[in-house]
Design an enzyme around this catalytic site. Structure first.
Site, PDB file in Angstrom:
ATOM      1  N   HIS A   1      43.585 -46.770   5.876  1.00 52.30           N
ATOM      2  CA  HIS A   1      44.587 -45.942   6.563  1.00 52.30           C
ATOM      3  C   HIS A   1      43.985 -44.640   7.080  1.00 52.30           C
ATOM      4  O   HIS A   1      44.688 -43.817   7.661  1.00 52.30           O
ATOM      5  CB  HIS A   1      45.745 -45.583   5.627  1.00 52.30           C
ATOM      6  CG  HIS A   1      46.599 -46.736   5.217  1.00 52.30           C
ATOM      7  ND1 HIS A   1      46.337 -47.490   4.093  1.00 52.30           N
ATOM      8  CD2 HIS A   1      47.704 -47.274   5.781  1.00 52.30           C
ATOM      9  CE1 HIS A   1      47.259 -48.434   3.973  1.00 52.30           C
ATOM     10  NE2 HIS A   1      48.089 -48.337   4.990  1.00 52.30           N
TER      11      HIS A   1
ATOM     12  N   TYR B   1      41.208 -57.007   4.654  1.00 54.19           N
ATOM     13  CA  TYR B   1      41.854 -55.728   4.409  1.00 54.19           C
ATOM     14  C   TYR B   1      40.976 -54.780   3.596  1.00 54.19           C
ATOM     15  O   TYR B   1      41.323 -54.345   2.499  1.00 54.19           O
ATOM     16  CB  TYR B   1      43.206 -55.956   3.722  1.00 54.19           C
ATOM     17  CG  TYR B   1      44.170 -54.814   3.936  1.00 54.19           C
ATOM     18  CD1 TYR B   1      44.626 -54.491   5.214  1.00 54.19           C
ATOM     19  CD2 TYR B   1      44.604 -54.047   2.874  1.00 54.19           C
ATOM     20  CE1 TYR B   1      45.484 -53.449   5.427  1.00 54.19           C
ATOM     21  CE2 TYR B   1      45.479 -52.989   3.070  1.00 54.19           C
ATOM     22  CZ  TYR B   1      45.908 -52.702   4.346  1.00 54.19           C
ATOM     23  OH  TYR B   1      46.766 -51.642   4.555  1.00 54.19           O
TER      24      TYR B   1
ATOM     25  N   HIS C   1      51.454 -56.569  10.837  1.00 55.78           N
ATOM     26  CA  HIS C   1      50.577 -57.128   9.790  1.00 55.78           C
ATOM     27  C   HIS C   1      50.788 -58.641   9.678  1.00 55.78           C
ATOM     28  O   HIS C   1      49.855 -59.388   9.391  1.00 55.78           O
ATOM     29  CB  HIS C   1      50.837 -56.456   8.444  1.00 55.78           C
ATOM     30  CG  HIS C   1      50.176 -55.117   8.306  1.00 55.78           C
ATOM     31  ND1 HIS C   1      48.812 -54.939   8.449  1.00 55.78           N
ATOM     32  CD2 HIS C   1      50.684 -53.887   8.062  1.00 55.78           C
ATOM     33  CE1 HIS C   1      48.516 -53.659   8.288  1.00 55.78           C
ATOM     34  NE2 HIS C   1      49.631 -52.996   8.048  1.00 55.78           N
TER      35      HIS C   1
ATOM     36  N   HIS D   1      54.976 -51.660  12.978  1.00 54.78           N
ATOM     37  CA  HIS D   1      53.693 -51.630  12.257  1.00 54.78           C
ATOM     38  C   HIS D   1      53.652 -52.723  11.192  1.00 54.78           C
ATOM     39  O   HIS D   1      52.698 -53.504  11.124  1.00 54.78           O
ATOM     40  CB  HIS D   1      53.502 -50.249  11.607  1.00 54.78           C
ATOM     41  CG  HIS D   1      52.309 -50.153  10.708  1.00 54.78           C
ATOM     42  ND1 HIS D   1      51.168 -49.461  11.050  1.00 54.78           N
ATOM     43  CD2 HIS D   1      52.062 -50.688   9.480  1.00 54.78           C
ATOM     44  CE1 HIS D   1      50.281 -49.573  10.074  1.00 54.78           C
ATOM     45  NE2 HIS D   1      50.804 -50.309   9.104  1.00 54.78           N
ATOM     46  N   GLU D   2      54.690 -52.751  10.364  1.00 50.95           N
ATOM     47  CA  GLU D   2      54.678 -53.694   9.240  1.00 50.95           C
ATOM     48  C   GLU D   2      54.712 -55.151   9.722  1.00 50.95           C
ATOM     49  O   GLU D   2      53.986 -56.002   9.215  1.00 50.95           O
ATOM     50  CB  GLU D   2      55.843 -53.407   8.296  1.00 50.95           C
ATOM     51  CG  GLU D   2      55.693 -52.101   7.536  1.00 50.95           C
ATOM     52  CD  GLU D   2      54.449 -52.056   6.657  1.00 50.95           C
ATOM     53  OE1 GLU D   2      53.958 -53.117   6.252  1.00 50.95           O
ATOM     54  OE2 GLU D   2      53.957 -50.944   6.401  1.00 50.95           O
TER      55      GLU D   2
HETATM   56 ZN   LIG Z   1      49.755 -51.012   7.538  1.00 49.25          ZN
END
Ligand SMILES: [Zn+2]
Length: 340
Positions: A259, A172, A161, A157-158
């Protein structure tokens, strides 16, 4: 409005806010650290080596707040005695493998960017993040969250980005931000599915399974299969994710719910992958990857624009299989988004 910088922690701010308001000391300290990193200039990526292979450097912050920390394992070295070091090393490798094997991408920037990570960051730090230059992992406080190196989908996931930063550059906040978050969940889950060689039917479609400490009522941070059901706990609260556009959450928190509303495109991807069957990183993942990296998607894309891009990608990639694009359209329709 000015575009918010894409600084993402895997645990959303509203979760730590709730814990902090209840007096949970590690959450108070974690929020302070997150705020400091969010305010810092996004670090520039390290210069690329020109090498196209996998290059990992794992450092240990020794529970301090200093980055990068002491280098403890580099590419090709034997496993360290420290499990967190090896989990981080393996997770970076699994992420590199998905992108290279499934999509022919050489690291985050497609130019062999070295993958740097720091483990044991801070005291009981309840988070993990990508700061534009490296991955940083806390150990968790042991009461609410465990070691953040434990989940390869969190690592995927990270790092995704980073891929988004180098490609579509999705802003974002609000819908583009929720898409940015969702794309990270999609490829984070695919990193795990590819490492385990799971089919779409076999995968758990959870993000952060195993991250919640024993006794916490929940299975993960998010569920792509059933958004809104990952946890329901007296300390954590209830998973706020919607699965359908009619339940879109309008909020000024969390950069406009990035999120939270990511549950909607997450569920569309899950519906597509399970409808197509087989390995989700193949057709479903390829379509999402093409949409993200095709250079046609604007940075302020909303759900409809992204849905359109995926349908176009499906038609371009599978011209002899029109049913694939129809399945993409149907998946979006089931979450209330019409590609038009
Ligand atoms: Zn994230």
């Amino acid at each position: 409005m000015t575009a918010a910088k894409p600084f993402c922690t895997i645990v959303p701010p509203y979760v730590l806010d709730r814990l902090a308001e209840a007096g949970h000391e590690p959450a108070v300290r974690s929020l302070a650290l997150d705020a400091a990193h969010r305010a810092a200039r996004l670090a520039a990526p390290p210069p690329t080596s020109g090498a196209t292979g996998l290059g990992r450097v794992i450092a240990d912050a020794g529970h301090s707040q200093r980055l990068p920390g002491r280098t403890v394992r580099t590419e090709g070295q034997d496993p360290a005695a420290d499990a967190s070091v090896n989990h981080a090393y393996d997770g970076l490798g699994a992420t590199f493998a998905l992108y290279a094997d499934a999509y022919g991408r050489s690291s985050i920037d497609d130019h062999g960017l070295r993958l740097d990570a720091t483990v044991h960051y801070g005291q009981d730090y309840d988070n993990a993040f990508w700061n534009g230059r490296r991955m940083v992992f806390g150990d968790g406080d042991g009461a609410i969250f465990g070691d953040f190196t434990a989940c390869i989908d969190v690592i995927g996931h990270e790092l995704t980005h980073g891929v988004t930063q180098f490609t579509a550059g999705l802003e974002y906040h609000d819908q583009p931000g929720a898409l940015n978050e969702s794309v990270s969940d999609v490829f984070g889950s695919l990193v795990k599915q590819y490492a385990l060689r799971q089919t779409a039917a076999d995968a758990d479609w959870l993000i952060g399974a195993g991250l919640l400490a024993p006794g916490i009522q929940g299975v993960a941070l998010r569920s792509m299969k059933a958004p809104g059901t990952a946890y329901d706990d007296p300390q954590l609260g209830k998973d706020p994710q919607p699965a359908h556009l009619r339940d879109y959450v309008q909020t000024s928190e969390d950069n406009g719910g990035v999120h939270i509303n990511s549950g909607i495109p997450n569920h569309a991807f899950y519906l597509l992958a399970t409808a197509l069957g087989g390995s989700a990183w193949e057709r479903a993942g390829r379509i999402w990857y093409d949409a993200l990296t095709g250079r046609r998607l604007p940075a302020d894309a909303d759900f409809t624009a992204f849905a359109r891009a995926t349908v176009a990608a499906a038609k371009a990639r599978y011209p002899d299989q029109p049913s694939v694009a129809d399945t993409v359209t149907a998946a979006w329709a089931q979450v209330g988004v019409s590609p038009g």
